[in-house]
Scaffold this motif. Structure first.
Motif, PDB file in Angstrom:
ATOM      1  N   TYR A 207      18.095  22.384   9.425  1.00 40.13           N
ATOM      2  CA  TYR A 207      16.766  21.772   9.392  1.00 40.13           C
ATOM      3  C   TYR A 207      16.372  21.164   8.043  1.00 40.13           C
ATOM      4  N   THR A 208      16.891  21.669   6.939  1.00 39.18           N
ATOM      5  CA  THR A 208      16.427  21.188   5.632  1.00 39.18           C
ATOM      6  C   THR A 208      17.016  19.811   5.323  1.00 39.18           C
ATOM      7  N   GLN A 209      16.135  18.893   4.944  1.00 39.43           N
ATOM      8  CA  GLN A 209      16.593  17.530   4.644  1.00 39.43           C
ATOM      9  C   GLN A 209      16.630  17.307   3.140  1.00 39.43           C
ATOM     10  N   VAL A 213      13.946  17.994  -1.209  1.00 43.79           N
ATOM     11  CA  VAL A 213      14.202  18.215  -2.637  1.00 43.79           C
ATOM     12  C   VAL A 213      13.536  17.113  -3.465  1.00 43.79           C
ATOM     13  N   THR A 214      13.669  15.881  -2.977  1.00 47.84           N
ATOM     14  CA  THR A 214      13.012  14.774  -3.681  1.00 47.84           C
ATOM     15  C   THR A 214      11.510  15.028  -3.758  1.00 47.84           C
ATOM     16  N   PHE A 215      10.941  15.412  -2.633  1.00 49.38           N
ATOM     17  CA  PHE A 215       9.503  15.664  -2.575  1.00 49.38           C
ATOM     18  C   PHE A 215       9.106  16.774  -3.549  1.00 49.38           C
ATOM     19  N   MET A 216       9.928  17.810  -3.603  1.00 51.09           N
ATOM     20  CA  MET A 216       9.660  18.913  -4.525  1.00 51.09           C
ATOM     21  C   MET A 216       9.635  18.420  -5.973  1.00 51.09           C
ATOM     22  N   LEU A 217      10.620  17.561  -6.294  1.00 50.38           N
ATOM     23  CA  LEU A 217      10.688  17.080  -7.670  1.00 50.38           C
ATOM     24  C   LEU A 217       9.528  16.134  -7.999  1.00 50.38           C
TER      25      LEU A 217
END
Ligand SMILES: Nc1ncnc2c1ncn2[C@@H]1O[C@H](COP(=O)(O)OP(=O)(O)OP(=O)(O)O)[C@@H](O)[C@H]1O
Ligand SMILES: [Mg+2]
Lengths: 272, 250
Positions: A207-209, A213-217
């Motif tokens: 499920y993880t896209q 990670v981009t959004f988190m950064l």
């Protein structure tokens, strides 16, 4: 410069007026702060000194913020991950959902929300109040005046390295936090037999896209700028003595947390 | 090199701290601002260096209109100013040596060794040799003052401002500092502005004196003119200090 005059005008007006007019001018107060904040940022990013001076200062800030906050981020992230596993397991205890959902939920919530937001809220309290009290103390003991008289651009000398330092250190800490939340989730699952390592990682993989990670950064970078610049602003314009520096530190934490929460919503709204 | 001020006024809210001060601070001489505590001396000095904005008035550094400079020009001019603050204002996260070295590191291309020598030389002149590695919090008030002076003179400023350089010093060290200020002024032809309560140093090194009382210019002249000054407030101020007028150097 003209803008500055305008904002000073508002403050003067405020001190001269009373009654309902004063209330109106008080309503303008946020605009005064925003304007002064933007002017300070402009001054901060006008680099006037030798590059070496800034580079050294940035390194010092990165080390101070990064190393200084590793321990607290470590503990908090592990437990947030663990709680994620336990609570999701409780929610799906009916057996209707597969166990892989646990890995999915823990991973998605860590990357999208917990790691950037919680870590930055903690750092607003830790790093932010530190920045405010450091700069604020320099203000009330005339050290900033001393810099200005020497011909140093005090805003860029003091604030620029802190903002850049935060922009480097905080995303690293947030990434570290996200990793630890996964570890915490797995540990809690495996040690208490809620979910197996294989089930958990399968949930994460399916499920993880990468965009998470981009959004988190993106969040981490935005929040670190908010924390460092708002705290620096609060410290830079302190007037008075030790008590005012303390009050400014509190105000810095409150204001940067509030801003983080609001910006958090806006980012989620427009980027997801 | 001189500083000319015209009609400087400054108020904080209702309180009028400075009213219509005119003066010319001459080059190659020690200009002294004297007056009772709270008379507005520090505020005047801060107006002149631009830390406070006067409500009215003009300031000229060698003919350059100081209040009309833009940020960049202001910074360049300020690199020629050395200032000792009344509170010393040392950078408390830096050692004494780093404090004195600070302007050198920021604005010159000197090598590490040259800076080290220069720092040692400046500290020597204020009678504090070998204190480089101490932190400001480990110093006494008078020592902080002297480090402040060392930092102010590190770059050989053209304009030197000292806010009460020898308050809190014993008479012997005060004399050393007085001579240091005088020597630097002669040697580098600086426009030196000293704020002082210490009548003895006024009478020994003050070339031009501005006496302020309650924010107004009460008297100006040279130290030699003080005994014959026709101003009751000044005479009273000198008399209460108890310093013998014979110490005046002619
Ligand atoms: N930032 C400020 N805000 C409000 N009032 C001020 C401020 N700075 C100084 N004042 C007022 O201005 C007056 C003059 O202060 P100033 O510091 O110039 O005195 P001074 O002549 O230097 O005295 P001292 O010899 O004790 O240092 C004082 O009454 C003080 O209350
Ligand atoms: Mg004073």
């Amino acid at each position: 410069m003209n803008l500055e005059k305008y904002f000073c005008f508002i403050i003067v007006l405020q001190s001269k007026l009373n009654g309902s007019l004063c209330k109106f001018v008080c309503m303008m107060q946020p605009f005064y702060h925003i304007g002064r904040y933007l002017l300070l940022l402009q001054k901060t990013f006008t680099l006037t000194e030798k590059l070496k001076v800034y580079l050294e200062a940035i390194l010092i800030e990165v080390v101070a913020m990064g190393i200084g906050s590793v321990m607290i981020v470590f503990i908090i992230s592990l437990f947030i991950g663990a709680v994620g596993t336990v609570q999701t397991a409780y929610q799906i205890s009916s057996g209707f959902y597969p166990k892989t959902v646990i890995g999915n939920v823990v991973s998605a919530s860590a990357l999208l929300e917990m790691a950037p937001t919680i870590t930055c809220l903690i750092l607003a309290g830790k790093v932010g109040s530190n920045i405010t009290s450091e700069i604020g103390t320099m203000r009330v003991t005339e050290q900033i005046d001393a810099l200005e008289v020497m011909g140093v651009n005090s805003a860029s000398y003091l604030i620029f390295p802190k903002i850049i330092g935060a922009l480097i250190a905080v995303p690293i800490l947030v990434t570290f936090a996200a990793f630890l939340m996964h570890v915490g989730g797995i540990l809690a699952g495996v040690l208490t037999d809620i979910v197996s390592y294989a089930q958990f990682t399968e949930g994460v993989r399916t499920y993880t896209q990468p965009f998470f990670v981009t959004f988190m950064l993106i969040k981490a970078v935005s929040f670190s700028f908010i924390i460092s610049s708002i705290s620096a602003y609060e410290g830079y314009f302190v007037r008075g003595g030790a008590i005012e520096v303390g009050k400014a530190s509190t105000a810095a934490v409150v204001r940067s947390c509030t801003t983080i929460i609001i910006v958090n919503y806006l980012l989620a709204k427009f980027l997801l | 090199m001189s500083i000319l001020i015209k009609g400087i006024c400054k108020s904080f809210g209702e309180q009028k701290v400075l009213q219509d001060i005119d003066f010319e601070f001459a080059d190659s001489s020690v200009n002294m601002i004297i007056g009772a505590s709270g008379s507005g001396k520090t505020v005047l000095a801060k107006c002149i260096v631009g830390l406070l904005k006067p409500d009215k008035g003009e300031i000229y550094y060698d003919g350059v209109d100081f209040l009309k400079l833009n940020e960049k020009e202001l910074r360049l001019l300020r690199r020629k100013i050395g200032m000792l603050f009344q509170s010393s204002a040392l950078f408390d996260s830096k050692t004494v040596g780093e404090n004195v070295a600070f302007p050198l590191e920021m604005f010159t291309k000197m090598s590490k060794n040259e800076i080290k020598d220069r720092v040692a030389f400046c500290l020597e002149r204020v009678n504090l040799p070998g204190t480089e590695s101490k932190y400001p919090s480990e110093l006494s008030g008078g020592m902080k003052k002297r480090v402040g002076i060392a930092r102010a003179i590190a770059l050989n400023p053209k304009y030197l401002f000292c806010d009460e350089p020898n308050s809190g010093l014993d008479p012997k060290t005060a004399e050393v500092i007085d001579h240091l200020i005088e020597d630097i002024t002669d040697e580098f032809k600086t426009t030196t502005i000293v704020i002082s309560h210490d009548i003895k140093s006024v009478l020994t090194i003050g070339d031009k004196i501005l006496f302020i009382s309650k924010g107004r210019k009460e008297w100006e002249g040279t130290r030699q003119e003080i005994p014959s000054a026709n101003n009751a407030t000044l005479q009273d101020f000198i008399k209460t200090s108890g310093v013998n007028l014979q110490v005046i150097r002619y």
